[in-house]
Design an enzyme around this catalytic site. Structure first.
Site, PDB file in Angstrom:
ATOM      1  N   HIS A 292      -0.743   7.882  13.979  1.00 48.77           N
ATOM      2  CA  HIS A 292      -1.032   8.848  15.053  1.00 48.77           C
ATOM      3  C   HIS A 292      -1.244   8.124  16.377  1.00 48.77           C
ATOM      4  O   HIS A 292      -0.734   8.545  17.421  1.00 48.77           O
ATOM      5  CB  HIS A 292      -2.296   9.647  14.734  1.00 48.77           C
ATOM      6  CG  HIS A 292      -2.071  10.884  13.915  1.00 48.77           C
ATOM      7  ND1 HIS A 292      -1.239  11.898  14.309  1.00 48.77           N
ATOM      8  CD2 HIS A 292      -2.612  11.291  12.735  1.00 48.77           C
ATOM      9  CE1 HIS A 292      -1.265  12.877  13.403  1.00 48.77           C
ATOM     10  NE2 HIS A 292      -2.082  12.522  12.424  1.00 48.77           N
TER      11      HIS A 292
ATOM     12  N   CYS B  75      -1.118  16.986   7.265  1.00 53.65           N
ATOM     13  CA  CYS B  75      -1.673  16.560   8.549  1.00 53.65           C
ATOM     14  C   CYS B  75      -2.162  17.788   9.298  1.00 53.65           C
ATOM     15  O   CYS B  75      -1.463  18.800   9.350  1.00 53.65           O
ATOM     16  CB  CYS B  75      -0.591  15.841   9.349  1.00 53.65           C
ATOM     17  SG  CYS B  75      -1.132  15.338  10.998  1.00 53.65           S
ATOM     18  N   LEU B  76      -3.358  17.680   9.881  1.00 55.00           N
ATOM     19  CA  LEU B  76      -3.911  18.813  10.626  1.00 55.00           C
ATOM     20  C   LEU B  76      -3.037  19.182  11.822  1.00 55.00           C
ATOM     21  O   LEU B  76      -3.084  20.311  12.292  1.00 55.00           O
ATOM     22  CB  LEU B  76      -5.330  18.481  11.100  1.00 55.00           C
ATOM     23  CG  LEU B  76      -6.366  18.254   9.984  1.00 55.00           C
ATOM     24  CD1 LEU B  76      -7.669  17.735  10.581  1.00 55.00           C
ATOM     25  CD2 LEU B  76      -6.606  19.533   9.189  1.00 55.00           C
TER      26      LEU B  76
ATOM     27  N   GLN C  66      -5.111  13.554  18.501  1.00 56.55           N
ATOM     28  CA  GLN C  66      -5.042  14.893  17.901  1.00 56.55           C
ATOM     29  C   GLN C  66      -5.980  15.882  18.596  1.00 56.55           C
ATOM     30  O   GLN C  66      -5.840  17.087  18.402  1.00 56.55           O
ATOM     31  CB  GLN C  66      -5.397  14.828  16.405  1.00 56.55           C
ATOM     32  CG  GLN C  66      -4.334  14.115  15.570  1.00 56.55           C
ATOM     33  CD  GLN C  66      -4.700  14.165  14.099  1.00 56.55           C
ATOM     34  OE1 GLN C  66      -5.444  13.330  13.619  1.00 56.55           O
ATOM     35  NE2 GLN C  66      -4.194  15.178  13.399  1.00 56.55           N
TER      36      GLN C  66
ATOM     37  N   HIS D 177      -1.909   6.499   8.027  1.00 55.67           N
ATOM     38  CA  HIS D 177      -1.564   7.781   8.663  1.00 55.67           C
ATOM     39  C   HIS D 177      -2.235   7.889  10.038  1.00 55.67           C
ATOM     40  O   HIS D 177      -1.598   8.310  11.015  1.00 55.67           O
ATOM     41  CB  HIS D 177      -2.015   8.914   7.718  1.00 55.67           C
ATOM     42  CG  HIS D 177      -1.787  10.296   8.221  1.00 55.67           C
ATOM     43  ND1 HIS D 177      -0.914  11.182   7.603  1.00 55.67           N
ATOM     44  CD2 HIS D 177      -2.336  10.983   9.250  1.00 55.67           C
ATOM     45  CE1 HIS D 177      -0.932  12.338   8.258  1.00 55.67           C
ATOM     46  NE2 HIS D 177      -1.788  12.250   9.253  1.00 55.67           N
ATOM     47  N   GLU D 178      -3.507   7.493  10.123  1.00 58.58           N
ATOM     48  CA  GLU D 178      -4.239   7.636  11.394  1.00 58.58           C
ATOM     49  C   GLU D 178      -3.770   6.616  12.433  1.00 58.58           C
ATOM     50  O   GLU D 178      -3.654   6.945  13.613  1.00 58.58           O
ATOM     51  CB  GLU D 178      -5.753   7.514  11.172  1.00 58.58           C
ATOM     52  CG  GLU D 178      -6.354   8.521  10.191  1.00 58.58           C
ATOM     53  CD  GLU D 178      -5.950   9.967  10.442  1.00 58.58           C
ATOM     54  OE1 GLU D 178      -5.720  10.342  11.612  1.00 58.58           O
ATOM     55  OE2 GLU D 178      -5.845  10.726   9.462  1.00 58.58           O
TER      56      GLU D 178
ATOM     57  N   GLY E 102      -9.090  12.513   7.842  1.00 57.39           N
ATOM     58  CA  GLY E 102      -9.140  11.593   8.963  1.00 57.39           C
ATOM     59  C   GLY E 102      -8.725  12.315  10.223  1.00 57.39           C
ATOM     60  O   GLY E 102      -8.262  13.467  10.162  1.00 57.39           O
TER      61      GLY E 102
HETATM   62 NI    NI Z   1      -2.514  13.603  10.681  1.00 56.60          NI
END
Ligand code: NI
Length: 191
Positions: free
Chosen positions: A149, A103-104, A54, A145-146, A49
């Site tokens: 963010h 997480c990226l 991000q 999670h998204e 995702g």
């Molecule tokens: Ni993430």
């Protein structure tokens, strides 16, 4: 379309609450390009995702997609590309499950986070059409999670600190146990 740089922890944009988009802003070419770029960026990074902040845009746009044979998260069942604008999540019940997340924007760390097992997601799709989905299991964790963010929250904020680990140690000592739990969850509730 282009792959954008992914912002990493410490970048203030990851700590902002992203703002809602108005329908006319969603229709704008700039926003549609942002969504295309987010899709390409997520796929290039093998994420499950991505949230707009991000890639440096503090607006409430997120997407979830698990492509078959994702090398970063091989235990996640495929999940079709879902673009969610101004998403609102509501747990279906009180049940939670510990999910080992990465997480990226948080390079080389994973950790255990308690997530709701089932949520109702309401959002606009990229064409501005209202959608409602019930999402369960690992995909429900990804939605949470998204949306975190978009609220300026990283999984680290919710993780039990003593469960944090590098990806090397995840592979070495934790992957088998977590994949077993992940498979059980998927069998029980679906993706
Ligand atoms: Ni993430």
């Amino acid at each position: 379309m282009s792959v954008r740089d992914i912002r990493t922890i410490g970048d203030p944009v990851l700590r902002e609450r992203a703002r809602e988009l108005k329908p006319e802003e969603l229709r704008a070419a700039e926003t549609q390009s942002l969504i295309d770029d987010m899709i390409e960026t997520k796929r290039a990074a093998h994420g499950a995702g991505l949230a707009a902040n991000q890639v440096g845009e503090a607006v409430r746009v997120m997407l979830v997609e698990v492509e078959p044979d994702n090398p970063r998260y091989p235990y996640k069942p495929p999940f079709p590309l879902t673009v969610a604008v101004n998403p609102i999540l509501e747990p279906l019940d009180a049940e939670t499950v510990a999910i080992n997340e990465g997480c990226l924007s948080v390079p080389d760390l994973r950790g255990e986070v308690e997530r709701h097992v089932a949520v109702r997601a309401r959002f606009l799709d990229r064409d501005g059409v209202e959608r409602e989905r019930i999402v369960r299991g690992l995909a429900a964790g990804t939605f949470q999670h998204e949306v975190d963010h978009l609220d300026g929250v990283l999984f680290l904020d919710r993780a039990e600190p003593r469960t944090l680990m590098t990806w090397e140690h995840y592979e070495r000592g934790h992957r088998d146990e977590f994949e077993r739990r992940a498979r059980e969850l998927v069998e029980r509730v679906g993706s």
